[in-house]
Scaffold this motif. Structure first.
Motif, PDB file in Angstrom:
ATOM      1  N   PHE A   1       2.724  11.613  22.075  1.00 20.06           N
ATOM      2  CA  PHE A   1       3.726  10.947  20.354  1.00 20.06           C
ATOM      3  C   PHE A   1       3.648  12.107  20.021  1.00 20.06           C
ATOM      4  CE2 PHE A   1       5.306  10.145  16.651  1.00 20.06           C
ATOM      5  CZ  PHE A   1       6.840  10.006  17.181  1.00 20.06           C
ATOM      6  N   HIS A   2       2.167  12.162  19.395  1.00 24.21           N
ATOM      7  CA  HIS A   2       1.671  12.856  18.463  1.00 24.21           C
ATOM      8  C   HIS A   2       2.111  14.403  17.972  1.00 24.21           C
ATOM      9  CE1 HIS A   2      -0.756  14.294  14.071  1.00 24.21           C
ATOM     10  NE2 HIS A   2      -1.325  14.395  15.029  1.00 24.21           N
ATOM     11  N   THR A   3       0.701  14.367  19.151  1.00 27.75           N
ATOM     12  CA  THR A   3       1.236  16.327  20.332  1.00 27.75           C
ATOM     13  C   THR A   3       2.301  16.810  20.600  1.00 27.75           C
ATOM     14  OG1 THR A   3       0.218  15.470  21.333  1.00 27.75           O
ATOM     15  CG2 THR A   3      -1.420  16.435  19.416  1.00 27.75           C
ATOM     16  N   LEU A   4       2.699  15.985  22.135  1.00 30.82           N
ATOM     17  CA  LEU A   4       3.717  16.779  22.692  1.00 30.82           C
ATOM     18  C   LEU A   4       5.312  16.297  22.467  1.00 30.82           C
ATOM     19  CD1 LEU A   4       2.149  15.827  26.272  1.00 30.82           C
ATOM     20  CD2 LEU A   4       2.196  18.544  24.885  1.00 30.82           C
ATOM     21  N   MET A   5       5.388  15.264  22.356  1.00 24.85           N
ATOM     22  CA  MET A   5       6.620  14.688  21.808  1.00 24.85           C
ATOM     23  C   MET A   5       7.063  15.147  20.252  1.00 24.85           C
ATOM     24  SD  MET A   5       7.542  12.417  23.582  1.00 24.85           S
ATOM     25  CE  MET A   5       8.838  11.809  22.736  1.00 24.85           C
ATOM     26  N   MET A   6       6.395  15.757  19.658  1.00 24.00           N
ATOM     27  CA  MET A   6       6.440  16.135  18.042  1.00 24.00           C
ATOM     28  C   MET A   6       6.573  17.631  18.500  1.00 24.00           C
ATOM     29  SD  MET A   6       6.723  14.127  15.834  1.00 24.00           S
ATOM     30  CE  MET A   6       7.864  13.139  16.896  1.00 24.00           C
ATOM     31  N   THR A   7       6.360  18.347  19.109  1.00 19.38           N
ATOM     32  CA  THR A   7       6.110  19.763  20.006  1.00 19.38           C
ATOM     33  C   THR A   7       7.331  19.797  20.293  1.00 19.38           C
ATOM     34  OG1 THR A   7       4.140  19.898  20.191  1.00 19.38           O
ATOM     35  CG2 THR A   7       5.235  21.815  21.408  1.00 19.38           C
ATOM     36  N   VAL A   8       7.863  19.497  21.120  1.00 19.74           N
ATOM     37  CA  VAL A   8       9.264  18.850  21.677  1.00 19.74           C
ATOM     38  C   VAL A   8      10.921  18.487  21.004  1.00 19.74           C
ATOM     39  CG1 VAL A   8      11.065  17.772  24.022  1.00 19.74           C
ATOM     40  CG2 VAL A   8       9.016  18.553  24.161  1.00 19.74           C
ATOM     41  N   LEU A   9      10.083  18.071  20.079  1.00 22.74           N
ATOM     42  CA  LEU A   9      11.172  17.125  18.809  1.00 22.74           C
ATOM     43  C   LEU A   9      11.789  19.030  17.579  1.00 22.74           C
ATOM     44  CD1 LEU A   9      12.803  14.991  17.519  1.00 22.74           C
ATOM     45  CD2 LEU A   9      11.199  14.071  16.394  1.00 22.74           C
ATOM     46  N   SER A  10      10.157  18.703  17.329  1.00 21.70           N
ATOM     47  CA  SER A  10      10.508  20.153  16.220  1.00 21.70           C
ATOM     48  C   SER A  10      11.006  21.958  16.554  1.00 21.70           C
ATOM     49  CB  SER A  10       8.887  19.964  15.477  1.00 21.70           C
ATOM     50  OG  SER A  10       7.798  20.618  16.097  1.00 21.70           O
ATOM     51  N   CYS A  11      10.004  21.974  17.977  1.00 19.65           N
ATOM     52  CA  CYS A  11      10.297  22.884  18.508  1.00 19.65           C
ATOM     53  C   CYS A  11      11.979  23.129  18.643  1.00 19.65           C
ATOM     54  CB  CYS A  11       9.766  23.886  19.549  1.00 19.65           C
ATOM     55  SG  CYS A  11       7.967  24.131  18.883  1.00 19.65           S
ATOM     56  N   GLY A  12      12.236  22.349  19.646  1.00 20.54           N
ATOM     57  CA  GLY A  12      14.162  21.845  19.764  1.00 20.54           C
ATOM     58  C   GLY A  12      14.776  21.990  18.753  1.00 20.54           C
ATOM     59  N   LEU A  13      14.841  21.712  17.390  1.00 19.73           N
ATOM     60  CA  LEU A  13      14.990  21.071  16.227  1.00 19.73           C
ATOM     61  C   LEU A  13      15.035  22.983  15.734  1.00 19.73           C
ATOM     62  CD1 LEU A  13      17.434  19.531  14.515  1.00 19.73           C
ATOM     63  CD2 LEU A  13      14.479  19.327  13.209  1.00 19.73           C
ATOM     64  N   GLY A  14      14.214  23.720  15.701  1.00 19.45           N
ATOM     65  CA  GLY A  14      13.827  25.051  15.141  1.00 19.45           C
ATOM     66  C   GLY A  14      14.861  26.075  15.966  1.00 19.45           C
ATOM     67  N   TYR A  15      15.056  25.566  17.233  1.00 17.86           N
ATOM     68  CA  TYR A  15      15.036  26.393  17.943  1.00 17.86           C
ATOM     69  C   TYR A  15      17.353  26.541  18.262  1.00 17.86           C
ATOM     70  CZ  TYR A  15      17.255  28.705  22.315  1.00 17.86           C
ATOM     71  OH  TYR A  15      18.022  29.647  23.761  1.00 17.86           O
ATOM     72  N   LEU A  16      17.607  24.938  18.141  1.00 19.61           N
ATOM     73  CA  LEU A  16      19.156  25.163  16.875  1.00 19.61           C
ATOM     74  C   LEU A  16      19.359  25.996  16.385  1.00 19.61           C
ATOM     75  CD1 LEU A  16      19.496  21.522  18.902  1.00 19.61           C
ATOM     76  CD2 LEU A  16      20.243  23.066  20.172  1.00 19.61           C
ATOM     77  N   LEU A  17      18.557  25.476  15.292  1.00 22.05           N
ATOM     78  CA  LEU A  17      18.949  25.710  14.188  1.00 22.05           C
ATOM     79  C   LEU A  17      18.573  27.349  14.022  1.00 22.05           C
ATOM     80  CD1 LEU A  17      17.384  23.269  11.872  1.00 22.05           C
ATOM     81  CD2 LEU A  17      19.413  23.500  12.521  1.00 22.05           C
ATOM     82  N   GLY A  18      18.529  28.344  15.139  1.00 21.86           N
ATOM     83  CA  GLY A  18      18.088  29.763  15.044  1.00 21.86           C
ATOM     84  C   GLY A  18      17.092  29.986  13.916  1.00 21.86           C
ATOM     85  N   ALA A  19      16.244  28.968  14.053  1.00 21.58           N
ATOM     86  CA  ALA A  19      14.166  30.194  14.123  1.00 21.58           C
ATOM     87  C   ALA A  19      13.994  31.098  14.830  1.00 21.58           C
ATOM     88  CB  ALA A  19      13.551  28.729  13.696  1.00 21.58           C
ATOM     89  N   SER A  20      13.289  31.969  14.122  1.00 21.34           N
ATOM     90  CA  SER A  20      12.652  33.182  14.916  1.00 21.34           C
ATOM     91  C   SER A  20      11.397  32.938  15.439  1.00 21.34           C
ATOM     92  CB  SER A  20      12.472  33.935  13.761  1.00 21.34           C
ATOM     93  OG  SER A  20      10.810  33.861  12.609  1.00 21.34           O
ATOM     94  N   GLY A  21      10.975  33.550  16.089  1.00 20.65           N
ATOM     95  CA  GLY A  21       9.570  33.472  17.044  1.00 20.65           C
ATOM     96  C   GLY A  21       8.762  33.660  16.556  1.00 20.65           C
TER      97      GLY A  21
END
Length: 359
Positions: free
Chosen positions: A121-141
């Protein structure tokens, strides 16, 4: 034949003189004992003041942690000066924390599936959650790469000491910290394969060295002490040094915030932007941990929340270096303020969510 010596006549003056000499002699004999008692009293008073100070620092550690971060921000030269000594402080912090934990109990806890579920949960799940949210908000590469590095990062080594300071389970916090740290290079490698466009390398030798120094060696030393030290004496010693651990934690927010101050001096707008991003990441991880583990009880949920939000970004940067991109270093400094503000929130929630024993 020598002439006889006549005895001096006994008078009132002679009696007073003799008594005065005898009194002076007695006082002279007693003076070292009195001085020794005085020294012991002073030492006891100094020891008492030191214990009171440690108790005060431990009781108000939640506020003092964020004040340490602010102090480091206001005095960047002092923050930079203490930075090279943080690994040494970290070693003693882990050592003092593990001295209060029976290693057999810790190893048995590390063998339980729920601890490794938390690590995923700490590593993989938080990666999916935070990076997915960042991608939806238009974060840079570059920003997505930095966020993925933070998401893969294991829990802060100081988390068990912070957990103790806010009244949470230090044994559980230590197990969660170890599992998330062990899973960190696997998740980090996967994240870099996804988000890093160029080639990269991970310094796994240095990672294993840090793992050996800061986790394995303190665990072995603690096991040795537990085996050869009487339990009552060990409990007495640990009760004395347990308050020192939270004092050592103050060095980390103070010494790690200098990169953010450098960014602040260069561009106020950019510094506030990264502070907002860092605060969003901390709050996201905290809420995700609390909500996901709420069914296990408020105490367990708060422990997961603060363990998930506290990230050992310095270790991740040491392992991956420039492969994490330029934004990672900026977030590393900006994370110190929201990360060390969380203990205040946890202490507040701990008082209101967990039933307190009736007087």
């Amino acid at each position: 034949m020598l002439p006889p010596i006549d005895a001096a006549p006994v008078t009132h003056t002679n009696l007073v003189y003799n008594q005065s000499v005898m009194l002076l002699f007695i006082i002279t004999l007693k003076r070292p004992c009195t001085s020794h008692r005085f020294q012991v009293t002073i030492q006891q008073q100094i020891s008492g003041v030191f214990i009171i100070m440690l108790a005060f620092l431990s009781r108000h550690s939640s506020i003092l942690l964020i004040l340490a971060a602010i102090s480091g921000f206001l005095t960047p030269q002092a923050s930079t000066a203490i930075f090279p000594y943080l690994p040494y402080i970290l070693f003693f912090l882990m050592l003092f924390t593990l001295l209060g934990i029976q290693q057999k109990t810790l190893i048995r806890l590390l063998c339980k599936k729920r601890i490794w579920r938390y690590g995923l949960f700490h590593t993989l799940m938080m990666t999916v959650l935070s990076c997915g949210l960042g991608y939806l908000l238009g974060a840079s590469g570059d920003l997505l790469l930095a966020i993925s590095g933070i998401a893969a990062t294991g829990s802060l080594f100081a988390t068990p000491a912070i957990a103790r300071s806010v009244g949470l389970d230090v044994l559980e916090a230590m197990a969660m910290t170890i599992t998330s740290t062990l899973l960190m290079p696997i998740c980090l490698y996967i994240n870099l394969m996804i988000f890093q466009e160029g080639s990269f390398t991970l310094d796994l030798d240095l990672y294993l060295q840090r793992l050996l120094i800061f986790i394995v060696c303190p665990m072995l030393f603690s096991a040795f002490v537990y085996h050869y030290t009487p339990h009552d004496l060990l409990q007495h010693i640990h009760s004395k040094i347990s308050q020192i651990t939270i004092v050592l934690v103050f060095a980390f927010p103070f010494g790690l915030i200098s990169p953010f101050r450098t960014l602040f001096n260069d561009s106020l707008e950019k510094a506030l932007t990264y502070l907002l991003i860092a605060t969003t990441i901390c709050v996201l991880y905290f809420l995700a941990g609390f909500i996901s583990f709420r069914k296990q009880g408020s105490n367990a949920a708060l422990l997961v929340a603060i363990t998930s939000a506290n990230r050992n970004v310095l270790l991740t940067f040491t392992v991956a270096g420039s492969a994490l991109g330029p934004d990672f270093v900026l977030l590393l400094g900006a994370l110190q303020l929201p990360s060390y503000a969380l203990p205040i929130l946890v202490r507040f929630l701990n008082r209101h969510l967990i039933p307190q024993p009736a007087n």
